[in-house]
Design a protein around this motif. Structure first.
Motif, PDB file in Angstrom:
ATOM      1  N   SER A   1       0.818  -1.210   0.000  1.00  0.00           N
ATOM      2  CA  SER A   1       0.000   0.000   0.000  1.00  0.00           C
ATOM      3  C   SER A   1       0.852   1.260   0.000  1.00  0.00           C
ATOM      4  N   ASP A   2       2.060   1.170   0.579  1.00  0.00           N
ATOM      5  CA  ASP A   2       2.939   2.335   0.621  1.00  0.00           C
ATOM      6  C   ASP A   2       4.080   2.246  -0.385  1.00  0.00           C
ATOM      7  N   ALA A   3       3.979   1.317  -1.344  1.00  0.00           N
ATOM      8  CA  ALA A   3       4.987   1.204  -2.406  1.00  0.00           C
ATOM      9  C   ALA A   3       4.316   0.645  -3.661  1.00  0.00           C
ATOM     10  N   PRO A   4       3.531   1.438  -4.332  1.00  0.00           N
ATOM     11  CA  PRO A   4       2.791   0.965  -5.511  1.00  0.00           C
ATOM     12  C   PRO A   4       3.713   0.294  -6.530  1.00  0.00           C
ATOM     13  N   GLY A   5       3.261  -0.834  -7.038  1.00  0.00           N
ATOM     14  CA  GLY A   5       4.039  -1.562  -8.026  1.00  0.00           C
ATOM     15  C   GLY A   5       5.001  -2.574  -7.440  1.00  0.00           C
ATOM     16  N   ASN A   6       5.267  -2.494  -6.146  1.00  0.00           N
ATOM     17  CA  ASN A   6       6.209  -3.409  -5.499  1.00  0.00           C
ATOM     18  C   ASN A   6       5.457  -4.560  -4.846  1.00  0.00           C
ATOM     19  N   THR A   7       5.723  -5.770  -5.290  1.00  0.00           N
ATOM     20  CA  THR A   7       5.126  -6.969  -4.677  1.00  0.00           C
ATOM     21  C   THR A   7       6.179  -7.828  -3.985  1.00  0.00           C
ATOM     22  N   GLY A   8       7.361  -7.266  -3.735  1.00  0.00           N
ATOM     23  CA  GLY A   8       8.373  -7.990  -2.989  1.00  0.00           C
ATOM     24  C   GLY A   8       9.247  -8.872  -3.860  1.00  0.00           C
ATOM     25  N   ILE A   9       9.968  -9.777  -3.205  1.00  0.00           N
ATOM     26  CA  ILE A   9      10.904 -10.678  -3.888  1.00  0.00           C
ATOM     27  C   ILE A   9      10.484 -12.120  -3.650  1.00  0.00           C
ATOM     28  N   TYR A  10      10.389 -12.881  -4.723  1.00  0.00           N
ATOM     29  CA  TYR A  10      10.124 -14.314  -4.653  1.00  0.00           C
ATOM     30  C   TYR A  10      11.412 -15.052  -4.986  1.00  0.00           C
ATOM     31  N   TYR A  11      11.797 -15.993  -4.144  1.00  0.00           N
ATOM     32  CA  TYR A  11      13.060 -16.678  -4.363  1.00  0.00           C
ATOM     33  C   TYR A  11      12.993 -17.738  -5.461  1.00  0.00           C
ATOM     34  N   TYR A  12      11.843 -18.359  -5.641  1.00  0.00           N
ATOM     35  CA  TYR A  12      11.766 -19.519  -6.537  1.00  0.00           C
ATOM     36  C   TYR A  12      10.595 -19.389  -7.510  1.00  0.00           C
ATOM     37  N   THR A  13      10.710 -20.095  -8.613  1.00  0.00           N
ATOM     38  CA  THR A  13       9.542 -20.338  -9.448  1.00  0.00           C
ATOM     39  C   THR A  13       8.719 -21.433  -8.772  1.00  0.00           C
ATOM     40  N   ASP A  14       7.487 -21.592  -9.214  1.00  0.00           N
ATOM     41  CA  ASP A  14       6.630 -22.637  -8.637  1.00  0.00           C
ATOM     42  C   ASP A  14       7.264 -24.016  -8.788  1.00  0.00           C
ATOM     43  N   GLN A  15       7.838 -24.282  -9.958  1.00  0.00           N
ATOM     44  CA  GLN A  15       8.427 -25.607 -10.205  1.00  0.00           C
ATOM     45  C   GLN A  15       9.676 -25.819  -9.371  1.00  0.00           C
ATOM     46  N   GLU A  16      10.501 -24.787  -9.230  1.00  0.00           N
ATOM     47  CA  GLU A  16      11.701 -24.919  -8.402  1.00  0.00           C
ATOM     48  C   GLU A  16      11.332 -25.252  -6.959  1.00  0.00           C
ATOM     49  N   LEU A  17      10.328 -24.570  -6.435  1.00  0.00           N
ATOM     50  CA  LEU A  17       9.926 -24.802  -5.052  1.00  0.00           C
ATOM     51  C   LEU A  17       9.391 -26.216  -4.886  1.00  0.00           C
ATOM     52  N   TYR A  18       8.567 -26.653  -5.817  1.00  0.00           N
ATOM     53  CA  TYR A  18       8.053 -28.033  -5.777  1.00  0.00           C
ATOM     54  C   TYR A  18       9.203 -29.034  -5.801  1.00  0.00           C
ATOM     55  N   ASP A  19      10.147 -28.839  -6.714  1.00  0.00           N
ATOM     56  CA  ASP A  19      11.262 -29.784  -6.833  1.00  0.00           C
ATOM     57  C   ASP A  19      12.116 -29.811  -5.568  1.00  0.00           C
ATOM     58  N   ASN A  20      12.349 -28.656  -4.980  1.00  0.00           N
ATOM     59  CA  ASN A  20      13.174 -28.598  -3.766  1.00  0.00           C
ATOM     60  C   ASN A  20      12.508 -29.327  -2.603  1.00  0.00           C
ATOM     61  N   ILE A  21      11.212 -29.066  -2.413  1.00  0.00           N
ATOM     62  CA  ILE A  21      10.496 -29.741  -1.335  1.00  0.00           C
ATOM     63  C   ILE A  21      10.436 -31.239  -1.598  1.00  0.00           C
ATOM     64  N   ARG A  22      10.161 -31.622  -2.831  1.00  0.00           N
ATOM     65  CA  ARG A  22      10.050 -33.039  -3.183  1.00  0.00           C
ATOM     66  C   ARG A  22      11.334 -33.808  -2.859  1.00  0.00           C
ATOM     67  N   LYS A  23      12.470 -33.228  -3.235  1.00  0.00           N
ATOM     68  CA  LYS A  23      13.743 -33.920  -3.000  1.00  0.00           C
ATOM     69  C   LYS A  23      13.966 -34.189  -1.512  1.00  0.00           C
ATOM     70  N   ALA A  24      13.769 -33.163  -0.701  1.00  0.00           N
ATOM     71  CA  ALA A  24      13.990 -33.330   0.737  1.00  0.00           C
ATOM     72  C   ALA A  24      12.936 -34.258   1.347  1.00  0.00           C
ATOM     73  N   HIS A  25      11.688 -34.058   0.977  1.00  0.00           N
ATOM     74  CA  HIS A  25      10.586 -34.868   1.500  1.00  0.00           C
ATOM     75  C   HIS A  25      10.797 -36.347   1.202  1.00  0.00           C
TER      76      HIS A  25
END
Length: 553
Positions: free
Chosen positions: A313-337
């Protein structure tokens, strides 16, 4: 009947297993009997030490389920930049530290705790600010959240950072001239810290662990869940840390029990760990267990790097930083799990939370596993649909109660109407989610009762004049105590050996100067730890406890 070594009597014991008692007998490092003062007479032998607590309250040893213990131990000997009200004050502190400690030219100087939101202009410091402090020392100062750092020109040059330097999931900010301006964010900061000579830093590990662990005992914390490769100034790898803990345990110098989180930020690092190391979640002994794989899905609210579904709300256009793509996150969790590891993921923004929950859901659908106890860390921003999904997936959350206090001044500005759904500890508790409490040291205070005060009253410690924030999300004192005790033990698969004052469990206890369940809520922040018992040994005393001189059989 075992020979007891210690009896605590005339106390109010909240066992966390559904009982309230007045005495406890300890044999070696285990709890032998919990009951009445009269029942303890049968457990007292000629070598039993008896302590009359005169009405004090006893609770299980606290479990702090998300910390950076090495970083905390190190931060106790670095420049404290907390509550600096301007860049000028911040720089004065650093300069005074260099002069007072007589730090030789060419050496590193570290600081932590600055918060640009307290500065008049709200802007980050830059390398020019630090160059004005010294161009003869390598300087790195970390924001209070731990996700943003500022380096001076000499430190940037030492790490060979140029305008072309790029790290996925991170950022080196640039000035008007296109050159790095000293601001380092997220994954780039972790890379930067690891450019130091590891040999010079490795020797500091054990000292930092001991220093930080001994400080935690002052607050009644007997078990620490810690992720240590993420910390200020440490450039080594996990095995350095693992061996440091094992040596301290063998030397009987490890101050607290450890549940070790392992930072594996990328798929490549996960592969290397799983292929090259046999350590897995649950391995270890009573003083040291291997815990979960740790990853970061986004940043923080204070730095506006938490991943949001809609812009700040105090920084229009800024949605932050995402570290991974959806597939990267799935693959990382899958490997450890699939390798039998517990998984633990930092997520603060609602966009990152949605992404993480979707990844967990896919993995658990494709590779079902009962009792996985996978985790979220923080989980501060969401909505009812996301919170219900957390419950459905059987996830638990490492919350930071003190952050409920520190976030109050910024949340409305950052999120507008979305703020009413944040830090939803009542809602999540009612949904049956296991919430377990932590400090995230050195980000927040290790003082357990500052955290309990924050989530019971929903008030800001720094600004008590403010009205309670989202008071509909208050929890009770007993619920808060459970977050720090049995819920924390459950998060580490350790509820059968700790987390409650129950016969047969480890004798980790905290003696309080008053009953937190009986005092006015405003008094909660004043509750003091009079003593901490770890494995049946009195390891910390704020004041001398009265020991009985009678040793009768």
């Amino acid at each position: 009947m075992p020979q007891t070594t210690l009896i605590l009597k005339n106390t109010c014991i909240y066992t966390m297993d559904g009982r309230e008692e007045e005495a406890v007998a300890i044999s070696g490092d285990k709890i032998a009997k919990v009951g009445s003062n009269q029942e303890m007479e049968a457990w007292q032998g000629e070598h039993t030490q008896v302590i009359d607590l005169g009405g004090r309250t006893v609770v299980p040893g606290f479990n702090d389920t998300h910390t950076h213990l090495v970083g905390y131990g190190n931060s106790l000997r670095y420049v404290n930049l907390e509550n600096c009200r301007s860049r000028e004050e911040m720089c004065r502190r650093i300069k005074h530290f260099i002069e007072e400690k007589q730090i030789p030219a060419g050496e590193w100087v570290f600081g932590r705790g600055w918060n640009q939101n307290l500065f008049p202009d709200g802007a980050f410091p830059t390398k020019e600010d630090l160059d004005n402090v010294s161009n003869q020392h390598l300087i790195l100062i970390i924001r209070t959240c731990g996700h943003v750092g500022i380096a001076n020109t000499m430190a940037l040059a030492d790490a060979k950072v140029t305008r072309e330097t790029y790290l996925p999931g991170g950022q080196f900010d640039k000035g008007a001239d296109g050159e790095p301006n000293g601001v380092i964010r997220e994954a780039a900061l972790e890379w930067f810290k690891k450019q130091r000579n590891p040999e010079s830093a490795r020797k500091e590990l054990k000292e930092a662990i001991v220093r930080g662990g001994e400080e935690m005992l002052r607050w009644g914390v007997t078990t620490v869940h810690t992720e240590d490769t993420y910390d200020l100034g440490y450039p080594g790898n996990f095995m350095d840390i693992y061996h440091a803990y094992q040596e301290l345990a063998a030397e009987k110098k490890l101050p607290v029990r450890i549940y070790q989180k392992i930072s594996l930020p990328t798929g490549k690092e996960i592969d290397e760990f799983l292929e090259g190391c046999s350590l897995r979640t649950g391995m270890g002994h009573d003083f040291y267990h291997i815990g979960p794989m740790k990853q970061w899905a986004d940043g923080t609210m204070g730095a506006r790097t938490a991943g949001m579904k809609e812009p700040y709300s105090d920084a229009p256009g800024n949605t932050g930083i995402y570290y991974y793509t959806d597939q990267e996150l799935y693959d990382n969790i899958r490997k450890a799990h699939c390798a039998g590891m517990q998984v633990c993921i930092h997520t603060i923004g609602d966009g990152a939370l949605e992404q993480v929950l979707n990844a967990y859901e896919r993995v658990l659908h494709d590779f079902p596993r009962e009792n996985h106890r996978h985790r979220l860390v923080h989980g501060q921003v969401g909505n009812l649909a996301l919170y219900k999904k957390i419950a459905e997936l059987g996830l638990n959350i490492n919350i930071q109660p003190a952050s409920t206090s520190t976030d109050i001044p910024i949340m409305e500005a950052r999120l507008g109407s979305r703020a009413k759904y944040c830090h939803a500890w009542r809602t999540l508790t009612d949904l049956g989610v296991n919430l377990n409490a932590s400090s995230d040291i050195p980000v927040e205070t290790p003082n357990v009762f500052c955290g309990i005060y924050a989530i019971v009253t929903r008030k800001c410690l720094e600004h008590p004049e403010l009205a309670p924030w989202n008071p509909h999300e208050k929890v009770t004192v007993m619920e808060a105590l459970r977050f720090y005790t049995i819920n924390g033990a459950y998060a580490a698969f350790e509820e059968n050996i700790k987390g409650s004052i129950t016969e047969g469990k480890l004798a980790d206890l905290v003696i309080l100067d008053r009953d937190p369940c009986a005092v006015d809520p405003e008094e909660l922040k004043e509750v003091q730890v009079d003593a901490t018992i770890l494995g049946g040994r009195l390891v910390y005393q704020r004041e001398e406890l009265r020991r009985s001189e009678e040793h009768t059989s």
